[in-house]
Design a protein around this motif. Structure first.
Motif, short mmCIF file in Angstrom:
data_model
loop_
_atom_site.label_atom_id
_atom_site.label_comp_id
_atom_site.label_asym_id
_atom_site.label_seq_id
_atom_site.Cartn_x
_atom_site.Cartn_y
_atom_site.Cartn_z
N THR A 152 0.79 -1.22 0.00
CA THR A 152 0.00 0.00 0.00
C THR A 152 0.82 1.27 0.00
OG1 THR A 152 -1.70 -1.21 1.23
CG2 THR A 152 -1.90 1.19 1.17
N TYR A 153 2.02 1.23 0.57
CA TYR A 153 2.78 2.47 0.78
C TYR A 153 4.08 2.55 0.02
CZ TYR A 153 -0.54 2.87 4.60
OH TYR A 153 -1.70 2.94 5.33
N TRP A 154 4.80 1.46 -0.10
CA TRP A 154 6.13 1.47 -0.69
C TRP A 154 6.09 2.04 -2.11
CZ3 TRP A 154 10.97 0.72 1.08
CH2 TRP A 154 11.98 0.39 0.18
N GLY A 155 6.72 3.20 -2.29
CA GLY A 155 6.74 3.85 -3.59
C GLY A 155 5.44 4.49 -3.99
N LYS A 156 4.44 4.51 -3.09
CA LYS A 156 3.12 5.02 -3.44
C LYS A 156 2.71 6.24 -2.62
CE LYS A 156 1.44 0.39 -4.70
NZ LYS A 156 2.59 -0.41 -4.24
N VAL A 339 15.37 9.42 -3.54
CA VAL A 339 15.44 8.20 -2.74
C VAL A 339 14.18 8.10 -1.88
CG1 VAL A 339 17.95 7.97 -2.61
CG2 VAL A 339 16.77 9.49 -1.01
N ASP A 340 13.80 6.88 -1.55
CA ASP A 340 12.76 6.65 -0.54
C ASP A 340 13.43 6.82 0.82
OD1 ASP A 340 10.32 4.39 -1.79
OD2 ASP A 340 11.72 5.57 -2.96
N ARG A 399 10.17 8.60 -2.84
CA ARG A 399 10.87 9.63 -3.59
C ARG A 399 9.88 10.40 -4.46
NH1 ARG A 399 11.70 4.67 -5.69
NH2 ARG A 399 11.77 4.34 -7.94
N GLY A 400 10.13 11.68 -4.61
CA GLY A 400 9.24 12.52 -5.41
C GLY A 400 8.23 13.30 -4.60
N TRP A 401 8.08 12.97 -3.31
CA TRP A 401 7.12 13.70 -2.47
C TRP A 401 7.82 14.92 -1.87
CZ3 TRP A 401 1.93 12.44 -1.12
CH2 TRP A 401 1.42 11.36 -1.85
#
Length: 463
Positions: A152-156, A339-340, A399-401
């Protein structure tokens, strides 16, 4: 889009078809497994859910075998140790925590699971299981299991693993925009408040043993940490008086070293300035600057142990930075990373404002962003979260947030606990998934495949 989830099995298969053993970590230690992949399932057995739940109550220091009481009575056995052992498989199974749990009924009066102390079991886990328990422990306050996290969360989207809040139903998935300044729940008085404070203290100290300000001070004093390479001193402020803030870096610039060659002076490499401890703390405490430590795991064994075990769980390299910021200060402009990250709040309180990616192009980026202005974020960004992290809290950001953070006084909804101060904030970021997506894999694979095809003696069609 990453080497996780169902597609990771395809990557693992592709990697095994090459003879380069160094690339096999692309499959991942956890998400790379699939029920259909018998080879991997034979190596790594699933952990009993009850055992995982029990062990996730341990602190990271206990799981990393850093706890003094725990480390003296436990020893680590890795999967490699099991494979190399001449001991009969039945004996090994008999010694494993899962076997020791069989037949033990839960009895709350005797403690967890019939009086079994989870600290007595963690040293008997394989590396893979201990890595999974470590992740489970870090995110345990969210109520989300590792499997749910990956799905649900990883990369999302972000995940908060915080102390109990009034609106926990929303906070667990990062939807608590109204989190900043919430009132503390409870208030019944007497034993109820005492129990609540005891729970809050356990949570606030659960990340103890990884890093703290005295250790940071010792790290700078004992090691020749260099500005620009090992640490930065920064501040996010309005220097022009026009109302717009931007990040400034106070690092002294490196000097060019000169060397004599053939009787003439020539430019050599750069000489980076070694940080003076007193100067660093003067900038932090007197000028409100942020101290960023790059790669603190090189000088702090507990952080190194944390990354080492998480690499086994994620199946990719993990990194770390540490950030120490005085109260009512901010060190960095709004930005997103490539990066996450897992943010581990170790000391003090920090307010995080998080925004969803501006567009599809900036979703799961392969490069970090430039610094955004606050006006850009207000006009283009959708605020996803406005939360204060306190000691013991953990936040995951893909990453990206876009995010920005400032140190704040202790919010009124969080209890005042003995030994917990709010004069500064210290948090550790653990990063993963840098240059670890399909595109990165193919960029390495395709040139090698093309070179092999061109150099082959079976066809000249590409020549």
């Amino acid at each position: 889009t990453t080497a996780r989830g169902g597609s990771a099995n395809d990557i693992a298969t592709a990697v095994r078809r090459t003879d380069d053993a160094d690339t096999t970590t692309m499959s991942g230690a956890a998400g790379g497994r699939d029920d259909a992949d018998d080879d991997i399932d034979d190596i790594v057995e699933e952990m009993d859910p009850k055992l995982e739940e029990l062990l996730s109550s341990l602190t990271p220091a206990q799981i990393l075998l850093l706890d003094d009481n725990n480390s003296e009575k436990t020893s680590v056995r890795t999967a490699a140790d099991d494979a190399a052992s001449d001991v009969d498989d039945a004996v090994i199974i008999e010694q494993r925590p899962e076997a020791r749990m069989q037949g033990v009924e839960h009895d709350e009066d005797e403690g967890a699971y019939g009086g079994i102390d989870p600290a007595d079991l963690v040293g008997d886990l394989t590396t893979e299981h201990r890595a999974r328990v470590l992740l489970s422990s870090l995110i345990a306050p969210s109520g989300v299991t590792p499997d749910e996290f990956y799905d649900t969360y990883w990369g999302k989207r972000p995940l908060l693993a915080c102390s109990q809040r009034d609106d926990d139903d929303d906070d667990r998935d990062g939807g608590g925009k109204k989190g900043y300044g919430k009132q503390r729940h409870g208030g019944k008085g007497g034993a109820d408040d005492d129990a609540e404070d005891a729970t809050a203290t356990r949570h606030a100290t659960r990340l103890d043993g990884l890093l703290n300000r005295p250790v940071v001070d010792e790290m700078i004093r004992k090691n020749k940490l260099r500005y620009g390479l090992d640490l930065n001193v920064t501040r996010y402020t309005d220097t022009t008086g026009g109302g717009a803030r931007h990040r400034i870096t106070l690092d002294p610039p490196p000097r060019k070293r000169r060397s004599k060659k053939g009787g003439e002076d020539e430019d050599d490499d750069l000489e980076y300035i070694v940080a003076n401890t007193n100067d660093v703390w003067s900038n932090v405490d007197a000028s409100g600057c942020t101290l960023r430590l790059l790669r603190p795991h090189e000088h702090a064994d507990p952080v190194h142990a944390l990354l080492s075990l998480l690499e086994s769980e994620f199946g990719c390299m993990a990194g770390s930075n540490a950030y120490l910021t005085p109260k009512n200060s901010q060190g960095f402009a709004p930005h997103y990373d490539d990066v996450d990250v897992f943010v581990l709040q170790l000391e003090g309180y920090k307010r995080w404002r998080v925004y969803a990616p501006f567009n599809k192009k900036e979703t799961l980026p392969r490069e970090s962003s430039r610094d955004y202005t606050e006006k850009e974020v207000e006009e283009k960004g959708e605020e996803y979260m406005d939360e204060v992290l306190g000691p013991g809290d953990v936040m995951y950001l893909p990453r990206g947030w876009i995010h920005q953070a400032e140190t704040v006084p202790r919010p009124s909804h969080l209890p005042k606990l003995p030994g917990i101060k709010d004069d500064h904030s210290l948090h550790l970021t653990v990063s993963a998934m840098q240059n670890w997506c399909w595109a990165d894999f193919l960029e390495m694979l395709m040139p090698e495949a093309l070179e092999g095809a061109v150099a082959g003696d079976k066809s000249v069609s590409l020549r």
